[in-house]
Design a protein around this motif. Structure first.
Motif, mmCIF file in Angstrom:
data_model
loop_
_atom_site.group_PDB
_atom_site.id
_atom_site.type_symbol
_atom_site.label_atom_id
_atom_site.label_comp_id
_atom_site.label_asym_id
_atom_site.label_seq_id
_atom_site.Cartn_x
_atom_site.Cartn_y
_atom_site.Cartn_z
ATOM 1 N N PRO A 74 0.816 -1.214 0.000
ATOM 2 C CA PRO A 74 0.000 0.000 0.000
ATOM 3 C C PRO A 74 0.849 1.264 0.000
ATOM 4 N N ASP A 96 -3.101 4.481 -2.558
ATOM 5 C CA ASP A 96 -4.249 3.913 -1.864
ATOM 6 C C ASP A 96 -4.988 4.930 -0.996
ATOM 7 N N LEU A 115 -4.255 1.311 6.327
ATOM 8 C CA LEU A 115 -3.835 0.736 5.045
ATOM 9 C C LEU A 115 -3.141 -0.610 5.239
ATOM 10 N N SER A 119 -4.807 -4.052 3.863
ATOM 11 C CA SER A 119 -4.077 -4.834 2.857
ATOM 12 C C SER A 119 -3.999 -6.301 3.252
#
Length: 228
Positions: A74, A96, A115, A119
């Motif tokens: 990310p 992202d 993030l 992920s």
């Protein structure tokens, strides 16, 4: 967790590195796009934080090239650009999420944690497993409602393995994602941390959260109690 922070403002770069390190992250840094591109190609980061306005190679091009080369970690974009078109372009390049300068560290930390968590397929900051809960926001864990007294490295190892539940994680991979590049990778410190972690999580050997696969590494084996 291992971060790559890419920022050409020296004071901001140093401040971000200091604050993320204080939160238990291992941090690599780059001050221009060419160095960032190289590091992102060479290392498997948990997250890259990338300023768009970089010398030598702009941040948007760096992100695009990473994505073209299937580098899928990310990316959190830092931008001083206020126009919505620039933000959209950064996201379409493969970013992202983004943070607009100036920002508070608490915001960028929260976005970074989100993030990394997403992920791995987790929506909530609280990772719930059979008998174990890990709060990735507060950086603490508990077993059957009782808080665990973990060191920062023990917690980080637990979180990294839990976010990869069911996957085999080698000692080398775990070392690379928890420590700076100059860490002595020939030491047995990972084995010591894992052994200590097992005793703290599962003193009665009932849960069996972390399996050792001889010659391969470790695997977190508790079933998740949330959608992933």
């Amino acid at each position: 967790m291992r971060l790559l922070i890419v920022e050409d403002e020296a004071l901001l770069l140093a401040d971000l590195q200091k604050q993320f390190t204080a939160k238990g992250f291992a941090c690599d840094t780059a001050s221009d796009g060419e160095e960032a591109l190289y590091l992102g190609r060479e290392y498997d980061y948990d997250l890259a934080i990338v300023d768009l306005g970089l010398p030598k190679l702009d941040g948007m091009t760096v992100i695009q090239r990473w994505r073209d080369e299937d580098r899928n970690f990310p990316v959190l974009i830092l931008t001083a650009r206020g126009m919505w078109q620039d933000k959209v372009a950064g996201l379409e390049a493969g970013g992202d999420d983004y943070v607009t300068k100036p920002f508070q560290f608490e915001e960028i930390l929260a976005r970074a944690n989100a993030l990394i968590r997403r992920s791995a397929g987790f929506a909530s900051p609280k990772l719930r497993f059979n008998g174990l809960q890990i709060d990735t926001g507060a950086k603490r864990a508990e077993v059957e409602g009782q808080p665990l007294d973990l060191t920062a490295f023990e917690y980080n190892a637990l979180e990294y393995l839990a976010l990869r539940s069911g996957q085999v994680v080698s000692k080398t991979e775990l070392t690379e994602h928890l420590y700076d590049q100059d860490f002595d990778r020939d030491s047995n410190v990972i084995e010591v941390f894992i052994a200590r972690l097992r005793k703290k999580i599962d003193p009665d050997n009932r849960l069996k959260p972390i399996a050792t696969l001889r010659g391969r590494g470790y695997r977190f084996e508790l079933p998740a109690l949330q959608d992933t």
